[in-house]
Design an enzyme around this catalytic site. Structure first.
Site, PDB file in Angstrom:
ATOM      1  N   ASP A   1      31.043  35.451  30.637  1.00 18.91           N
ATOM      2  CA  ASP A   1      30.584  34.868  31.910  1.00 18.91           C
ATOM      3  C   ASP A   1      29.109  34.421  31.942  1.00 18.91           C
ATOM      4  OD1 ASP A   1      33.115  35.789  32.467  1.00 18.91           O
ATOM      5  OD2 ASP A   1      32.581  36.924  34.263  1.00 18.91           O
TER       6      ASP A   1
ATOM      7  N   LYS B   1      39.385  33.509  33.928  1.00 18.86           N
ATOM      8  CA  LYS B   1      39.976  34.619  34.662  1.00 18.86           C
ATOM      9  C   LYS B   1      39.676  34.492  36.144  1.00 18.86           C
ATOM     10  CE  LYS B   1      35.851  37.322  33.551  1.00 18.86           C
ATOM     11  NZ  LYS B   1      35.215  37.455  34.856  1.00 18.86           N
TER      12      LYS B   1
ATOM     13  N   CYS C   1      31.347  42.783  34.495  1.00 14.04           N
ATOM     14  CA  CYS C   1      32.344  42.145  33.624  1.00 14.04           C
ATOM     15  C   CYS C   1      32.188  42.514  32.151  1.00 14.04           C
ATOM     16  CB  CYS C   1      32.326  40.634  33.845  1.00 14.04           C
ATOM     17  SG  CYS C   1      32.925  40.220  35.508  1.00 14.04           S
TER      18      CYS C   1
END
Ligand SMILES: [Zn+2]
Length: 205
Positions: A9, A98, A158
């Protein structure tokens, strides 16, 4: 051993100036580029995950608690969802997205993005057919990867979730801490202890 670098990310919305900017995000993008230039040969594969929201329900809130709900971020196809420009994407072999319709912290909830779609991310009309879906775990296994080095944003969300899922799935897992950026210092410290308790190597420098 077949070794992959996982970049979690490193997107505009998670870097300074983004919808959910994390201090140090842009530094991680630039440092990852340098790391790959120096150590490119040390990895057999490089993969990147992207938070990629279409309609993630209560994950988005106008009155977020910054624990379970967040300001809108990484909307599919938006500039905020793109990788930070300081991250050199040339070494990246595959992208996994995602969180289309619900919160997804772990990269292991990601599915392979169509190659021609990485920049714009138009929705695939046939996306509800599961047949062509390749998860991160599928892809890594298809490529005989057994060792993962995890980096990215945010350390305490994450990156944490991805590392815990990686070790659970049987990969030899390390987190390269200098190539991560965390939201909350206290939570990062707790995360490091939790990762180590779960058999994940946390590389401090
Ligand atoms: Zn999200």
């Amino acid at each position: 051993m077949t070794r992959a670098l996982v970049i979690v990310d490193v997107q505009n919305d998670f870097c300074e100036g983004g919808a959910l900017g994390v201090d140090g995000g842009a530094r991680v993008a630039a440092d990852l580029s340098e790391h790959l230039e120096e150590n490119g040969a040390g990895y057999d594969f490089v993969v990147a995950t992207q938070d990629w929201h279409v309609d993630p329900g209560s994950h988005f809130s106008d009155t977020p608690d910054f624990v379970d709900s967040w300001p809108p971020h990484c909307v599919a196809g938006s500039k905020g969802a793109q990788l930070h420009p300081d991250l050199d994407t040339e070494p990246i072999d595959a992208y996994f997205r995602k969180g289309a319709f619900e919160a997804a912290y772990s990269g292991f909830e990601g599915v392979l993005a169509p190659e021609d779609e990485v920049a714009t991310g138009d929705l695939d009309e046939d996306a509800d057919s599961d047949e062509d879906v390749i998860t991160l775990d599928d892809w890594l296994r298809q490529n005989d990867v057994d060792e993962l080095v995890i980096t990215g944003i945010a350390t305490d969300y994450c990156v944490r979730a991805t590392a815990l899922d990686a070790v659970q799935a049987g990969y030899t897992t390390a987190v390269l801490l200098p190539l991560t950026a965390g939201i909350n210092e206290q939570r990062v410290a707790e995360t490091v202890a939790e990762l180590e308790d779960n058999g994940i190597e946390v590389i401090q420098d």
